[in-house]
Write an enzyme that holds these catalytic residues in place. Structure first.
Site, PDB file in Angstrom:
ATOM      1  CG  HIS A  11     -13.240 -23.723 -17.005  1.00 29.41           C
ATOM      2  ND1 HIS A  11     -13.582 -25.044 -16.877  1.00 29.41           N
ATOM      3  CD2 HIS A  11     -12.427 -23.436 -15.954  1.00 29.41           C
ATOM      4  CE1 HIS A  11     -13.000 -25.540 -15.794  1.00 29.41           C
ATOM      5  NE2 HIS A  11     -12.291 -24.590 -15.221  1.00 29.41           N
ATOM      6  CG  ASP A  14      -9.221 -17.019 -14.619  1.00 33.52           C
ATOM      7  OD1 ASP A  14      -8.590 -17.478 -13.654  1.00 33.52           O
ATOM      8  OD2 ASP A  14     -10.463 -17.041 -14.695  1.00 33.52           O
ATOM      9  CG  ASP A  70     -19.323 -18.952 -19.236  1.00 34.87           C
ATOM     10  OD1 ASP A  70     -19.130 -18.442 -18.118  1.00 34.87           O
ATOM     11  OD2 ASP A  70     -18.939 -20.094 -19.553  1.00 34.87           O
ATOM     12  CG  ASP A  86      -1.390   1.590  -3.703  1.00 40.00           C
ATOM     13  OD1 ASP A  86      -0.150   1.516  -3.875  1.00 40.00           O
ATOM     14  OD2 ASP A  86      -1.902   2.075  -2.678  1.00 40.00           O
ATOM     15  CD  GLU A 107      -6.652 -21.230 -13.613  1.00 38.84           C
ATOM     16  OE1 GLU A 107      -6.888 -21.567 -12.451  1.00 38.84           O
ATOM     17  OE2 GLU A 107      -7.467 -20.577 -14.292  1.00 38.84           O
ATOM     18  CG  ASP A 127      -1.766   1.199   1.376  1.00 37.75           C
ATOM     19  OD1 ASP A 127      -2.041   1.838   0.345  1.00 37.75           O
ATOM     20  OD2 ASP A 127      -2.172   1.514   2.512  1.00 37.75           O
ATOM     21  CG  ASP A 159      -6.077   3.041   0.390  1.00 41.15           C
ATOM     22  OD1 ASP A 159      -5.104   2.247   0.431  1.00 41.15           O
ATOM     23  OD2 ASP A 159      -6.724   3.262  -0.651  1.00 41.15           O
ATOM     24  CG  ASN A 192     -15.242 -18.941 -19.168  1.00 38.87           C
ATOM     25  OD1 ASN A 192     -15.546 -19.657 -20.103  1.00 38.87           O
ATOM     26  ND2 ASN A 192     -15.991 -18.858 -18.067  1.00 38.87           N
ATOM     27  CG  ASP A 239      -3.161   5.289  -1.067  1.00 39.26           C
ATOM     28  OD1 ASP A 239      -3.191   4.205  -0.445  1.00 39.26           O
ATOM     29  OD2 ASP A 239      -3.939   5.563  -1.996  1.00 39.26           O
TER      30      ASP A 239
HETATM   31 CA    CA Z   1      -3.643   2.044  -1.295  1.00 42.00          CA
HETATM   32 CA    CA Z   2     -17.240 -20.977 -20.985  1.00 43.78          CA
END
Ligand code: CA
Ligand code: CA
Length: 765
Positions: free
Chosen positions: A469, A465, A429, A162, A507, A154, A158, A234, A156
């Site tokens: 699928h 990702d 999808d 980031d 993946e 982080d 919060d 996907n 900043d």
């Molecule tokens: Ca932050």
């Molecule tokens: Ca699919």
């Protein structure tokens, strides 16, 4: 940039005591239930040829325990105790020419016997002088670091990680020897983890601006670190404007972006949904259909609802110019909107109930007889999804006294089903049409084009990702074909400004044999099998099969693609932490890291793994995605579900200062991999003696790495028992050790003693 090099370190046998003192790690393996508990730590003692004493801690649930020794050279200061206590063990000098060992047995009524192994090395063994060559600063190891933006650092205050936070840690990543970072999804998303994108051409504002992101890419490149974005294609979030548009009416141009159907079973049976050939199958084909409602107009409209109350009440709707209500409240309600609200009907002189209002509701409406209860008989709706309101025509309602009524759709609305592979109605999808022509689909074109902005900004690759699928027809080659087309399309754009090809890693969350066909489409794929084999091998103290297994995967990949990039890994954000799967043992976790960084492939390190993070995902994925422990104000607080035991994990500041820390194991072995081309990219071959044919030394994993004239020997002990090996190899020098390693040299052979969970890497002549 200044690079520190490994100093030559002499590991003396006396270091054994330090190793033993940290314990050999726990083991989750349940034993036969006993009424009493007896435990000794450690369960293995390592002595040099000279006499030394060491201490065993004994924990018991109470009662008297006895300790017996079988050999005269090994003595204990007590022969019994009760409750918790300690036993001092001392050994006499070893006059023999070889290692000797014995066992101490602790016994207590009602508890399992506990055996402590005592070993003593032979005289003449010496510590190994470790002399790694200086690193020339070239990052040749191809190590990628996986980090979750929200949990990493982080900038900043919060509490949310980031882009600027990552910039502040590039020196740390550089010191860890990584040449690329894989960022968790950076696009705006509905879920905290980002795997349901709302806009592929924007960034999550919680992480920073596009200027911050560009600054991260530039700063990473200055550190010789590439940046890979996580691309989730996907499906999108159902909050993606494409999906909202798609549901706005049958003629909407985004209609074709999603897998939509009024009757999925009939459409699939008729072959009208190329991405799904069979409904309801398991595995690849699994998924779920969810109902959504299309609306011709999301704008509020002035409407008057008329309710004729009877045993089978009817509802009528008309457009009106003005909203006027009169009469007494009727105790019947129109329920509509998002979030839902109740508006009460008014009794009219003709006996009907009426309500005028400015109406907007994405799902239609219901009639209720209570504004607070949903009890049986209080909720009225349509008899079916096809049964909907038409202007000025009464629709007969049914109540929820027995079966559930449907939402009442307004004129212009239509109920439609959308498909989600991941069984959540938050994901929808995307529809890429038939795989053979997927590049013609609007969704393909839009997703592919969305990468141009990030390529222009300087990213070096994508992590893809859910690669298996996209299409749902298991027996087909559709997914590899889809990725082949996607890769080529994006790469065509990338090559306009780059002399090399873009990197993409997919993946395919499966064993290696299911991964292999995807090399048709993508240059790199994660090797989940690598971890499955290593986890088993370490938990079963069986190293002898490891190299052979890993090499067999490569043979299969090579049949699909000559220049495959095997993305090896321990665990990632979807799996329990590696150390937890290794029984919580820090020694096994260190060995796993050393194995990852000395074997073939292009290794991925999941943030926190280098600190020995623990965590199981049984109670939620967040438990394997906690804040990176920096020991300073950059530590995030966004994830607050913290796995038990994480408080015992030393932070980066503490582990940097601790020579024995797992962080320093990762630093040592990553630098080693960066130093030696043989370890980075060299061929991996089996050791002729210590492999699956040598069952006597089944705990040993041994292999060579060779690149040109450079030849390295890698040895790992996958058990907690010290082991003495005879090596015929022509050793030039040791370049790294982990744990306790000593050797005894003669003219033609080297006797090498590897302590429990110890490793050695040698350069050969
Ligand atoms: Ca932050
Ligand atoms: Ca699919």
């Amino acid at each position: 940039m200044k690079r520190s090099i490994l100093h030559a370190v002499t590991i003396l046998l006396a270091a054994c005591a330090a190793v033993v003192a940290t314990g050999c790690g726990g083991d989750d393996t349940p034993s036969t239930p006993q009424t009493a508990a007896l435990r000794a730590t450690p369960q293995s003692l390592d002595f040099t040829a000279d006499s030394y004493s060491q201490t065993i801690s004994v924990e018991s649930s109470g009662g008297r325990w006895l300790v017996s020794s079988a050999d005269g050279w090994c003595q204990t200061d007590v022969t019994s105790g009760s409750g918790n206590g300690t036993v001092n063990v001392s050994v006499s000098a070893n006059p023999e020419q070889s290692e000797r060992s014995t066992r101490l047995t602790l016994r207590m009524t009602g508890a399992d016997d506990v055996v402590v192994t005592v070993r003593q090395s032979a005289p003449g063994e010496e510590g190994i002088v470790v002399e790694p060559d200086p690193w020339d600063g070239v990052k040749r190891a191809d190590i990628t670091y996986q980090l979750l933006i929200y949990s990493f650092a982080d900038s900043d205050g919060d509490g949310m990680g980031d882009f600027r936070g990552i910039i502040s840690k590039l020196d740390y990543l550089d010191r860890l020897g990584v040449s690329a970072i894989w960022l968790s999804p950076a696009h705006p998303a509905a879920s905290y983890h980002g795997y349901d994108v709302k806009d592929y051409e924007a960034l999550n504002p919680a992480y920073g601006t596009e200027e911050d992101f560009k600054a991260l890419i530039d700063a990473a490149h200055e550190h010789d670190i590439k940046v890979y974005m996580d691309y989730v294609i996907n499906h999108t979030s159902k909050e993606h404007p494409w999906f909202v548009e798609a549901l706005s009416g049958e003629d909407n141009p985004y209609r074709g972006y999603y897998v939509l159907s009024n009757d999925p079973a009939a459409d699939i049976a008729a072959g009208r949904i190329p991405m799904i050939a069979t409904e309801g199958a398991s595995g690849y084909d699994a998924g779920q259909w969810f109902a959504a409602v299309t609306s011709a107009s999301a704008e509020p409209q002035k409407l008057r609802f008329t309710l004729r109350w009877s045993a089978a009440p009817t509802l009528t709707v008309d457009k009106v110019d003005d909203i006027e209500n009169s009469g007494t409240p009727a105790g019947k309600y129109l329920y509509y909107g998002n979030p839902g609200k109740c508006a009460e009907f008014f009794e009219q002189e003709d006996g009907t109930l009426a309500l005028s209002l400015e109406f907007s509701s994405p799902w239609g409406c219901l009639v209720r007889t209570s504004s607070t209860s949903w009890a049986a008989g209080t909720k009225y709706g349509a008899k079916s999804g096809a049964d909907k309101l038409a202007w000025g025509e009464p629709l007969t309602l049914m109540s929820n006294s027995s079966t559930e009524p449907k939402d009442i759709l307004l004129p212009g609305m239509e109920s439609v089903m959308y498909h989600s592979h991941f069984w959540t109605d938050w994901f929808a999808d995307l529809d890429y049409g038939s795989a053979e022509e997927c590049e013609q689909s609007d969704a393909f074109k839009a997703v592919s084009a969305s990468t141009h902005k990030w390529i222009d900004m300087g990213i070096d690759g994508l992590r893809l990702d859910g690669a298996k699928h996209v299409y749902h027809n298991a027996a087909s080659n559709e997914n590899p074909l889809f990725w082949n087309k996607f890769y080529n399309d994006v790469n065509e754009y990338f090559r306009r400004t780059h002399s090399d090809d873009i990197y993409m890693v997919g993946e395919v969350y499966s064993d290696y044999n299911e991964v292999a066909p995807y090399y048709f489409g993508l240059p790199s794929l994660f090797e989940f099998s690598y971890w499955y084999r290593l986890e088993w091998a370490l938990n079963n103290a069986t190293g002898c099969h490891f190299a052979k297994d890993i090499l067999s995967y490569r043979e299969l990949y090579a049949t699909v693609r000559a220049d495959y990039i095997e993305a090896t890994k321990l665990t990632n954000h979807d799996e329990s932490r590696a150390r937890s799967l290794l029984g919580g043992s820090i020694e096994r976790a260190k060995t796993a890291g050393a194995v990852l960084l000395t074997s073939c492939g292009s290794p991925y390190v999941y943030y926190g793994e280098e600190l020995g993070y623990v965590g199981r995902k049984d109670n939620g994925d967040e438990y394997v995605r906690p804040p990176m422990k920096w020991g300073d104000a950059s530590t995030t607080t966004f994830i607050d579900k913290i796995y038990a035991g994480m408080d015992q994990i030393g932070d980066v500041a503490a582990q940097s200062a601790d020579e024995e820390s797992i962080l320093n194991v990762y630093r040592t072995f990553s630098q080693l991999r960066n130093t030696y081309p043989a370890l980075a990219t060299g061929e991996m071959t089996l050791h002729p003696t210590y492999n699956s044919d040598n069952t006597r030394y089944k705990q040993i994993a041994a292999w060579y790495r060779t690149e040109g004239a450079q030849r390295m020997l890698v040895l790992h002990n996958f058990s907690n028992a010290p082991t003495t090996l005879t090596l015929d190899d022509d050793i030039e020098k040791a370049v790294a050790v982990l744990g306790s390693v000593s050797s005894k040299l003669s003219d033609s052979t080297t006797t090498l003693r590897l302590g429990g969970y110890s490793s050695a890497v040698f350069m050969l002549k």
